[in-house]
Design a protein around this motif. Sequence first.
Motif, short mmCIF file in Angstrom:
data_model
loop_
_atom_site.label_atom_id
_atom_site.label_comp_id
_atom_site.label_asym_id
_atom_site.label_seq_id
_atom_site.Cartn_x
_atom_site.Cartn_y
_atom_site.Cartn_z
N CYS A 1 47.05 40.99 37.60
CA CYS A 1 46.18 41.57 38.63
C CYS A 1 46.56 41.07 40.03
N ALA A 2 46.92 39.80 40.13
CA ALA A 2 47.29 39.23 41.43
C ALA A 2 48.60 39.82 41.93
N VAL A 3 49.59 39.93 41.06
CA VAL A 3 50.88 40.51 41.46
C VAL A 3 50.67 41.94 41.94
N LEU A 4 49.91 42.72 41.19
CA LEU A 4 49.66 44.11 41.57
C LEU A 4 48.95 44.19 42.90
N SER A 5 47.94 43.36 43.11
CA SER A 5 47.18 43.37 44.36
C SER A 5 48.05 43.02 45.56
N ILE A 6 48.86 41.98 45.41
CA ILE A 6 49.69 41.51 46.54
C ILE A 6 50.76 42.55 46.88
N THR B 1 54.75 34.98 52.65
CA THR B 1 53.50 34.47 53.20
C THR B 1 52.44 34.35 52.11
N ALA B 2 52.36 35.35 51.24
CA ALA B 2 51.40 35.31 50.14
C ALA B 2 51.69 34.13 49.21
N MET B 3 52.96 33.93 48.91
CA MET B 3 53.34 32.79 48.06
C MET B 3 52.94 31.48 48.72
N ASP B 4 53.21 31.38 50.00
CA ASP B 4 52.90 30.16 50.75
C ASP B 4 51.39 29.93 50.80
N THR C 1 50.76 45.70 46.38
CA THR C 1 50.18 46.93 46.93
C THR C 1 49.33 46.68 48.18
N GLY C 2 49.29 45.42 48.63
CA GLY C 2 48.59 45.11 49.87
C GLY C 2 47.08 45.09 49.75
N GLN C 3 46.56 44.85 48.55
CA GLN C 3 45.12 44.80 48.33
C GLN C 3 44.63 43.35 48.31
N LEU C 4 43.32 43.17 48.58
CA LEU C 4 42.75 41.83 48.49
C LEU C 4 42.82 41.32 47.06
N LEU C 5 43.01 40.02 46.93
CA LEU C 5 43.03 39.42 45.60
C LEU C 5 41.66 39.58 44.93
N PRO C 6 41.64 39.91 43.64
CA PRO C 6 40.37 39.95 42.92
C PRO C 6 39.83 38.55 42.72
N THR C 7 38.53 38.40 42.65
CA THR C 7 37.91 37.09 42.47
C THR C 7 37.82 36.75 40.98
N PRO C 8 37.59 35.47 40.66
CA PRO C 8 37.41 35.10 39.24
C PRO C 8 36.25 35.87 38.61
N GLU C 9 35.19 36.08 39.40
CA GLU C 9 34.03 36.79 38.87
C GLU C 9 34.38 38.25 38.57
N GLU C 10 35.15 38.87 39.43
CA GLU C 10 35.54 40.26 39.20
C GLU C 10 36.42 40.39 37.96
N LEU C 11 37.23 39.39 37.70
CA LEU C 11 38.13 39.43 36.54
C LEU C 11 37.47 38.88 35.28
N GLY C 12 36.35 38.18 35.45
CA GLY C 12 35.66 37.63 34.29
C GLY C 12 36.38 36.47 33.63
#
Length: 212
Positions: free
Chosen positions: A96-101, A152-155, A103-114
Amino acid sequence: MSGPTDNLDAISEQVRNNLTAKDKAREAMLPMSREAIRCCSEAIRAVHRQEIEKSRRLLESAAGLLKECETALAGSPELVNTGSLRDAQKEYVEGCAVLSIVTGQLLPTPEELGVDSASYLNGLGEAASELRRYLLDGMRKGDLSQGEALLTAMDDIYSVLVTIDFPDAVTGGLRRTTDMLRGVLERTRSDLTLVMTQQDLAARLEKVEKRL
């Protein structure tokens, strides 16, 4: 005359029944967690192939499988933090994080991912390392359009992970994930800087040639 162990057979039978139920729950969870991991791995590969919609579908399948795992373990909450389910959650976060980054989307939260905090943080670290592969693929194709953003995202992820100072028993071995990410980040920064410098030099030489 009754003795102190007269009820031992009844106790052992109850314990045996409880353990049998837990074992059945675990056996039901294992194949689903493995399938979730497979879906996440395929989703990450799909991102590398620019198959974004396919990646989303695979991650949705993984999310459903993880919920089924939790349902199977509803009567045995102590098994939720076992290695196989924790690994599946970590892989899900990574995908989910790779896909979000990418595609330029905000990272999902732990709560959103369960997922729990330890799985989330380790998944983020794995995702940041996976971005190196995506960035290198772009380099080989001569496309550096996302290079700076990905670095930058990696950093940013590393900068957060390195501040999480808790025992490994709490973080699920996050220190090792963070140490590995540091090496990946340093190599990626060096590679990107070298390629950008080469591109800049080539552009300057081309301008000089045109003037001549």
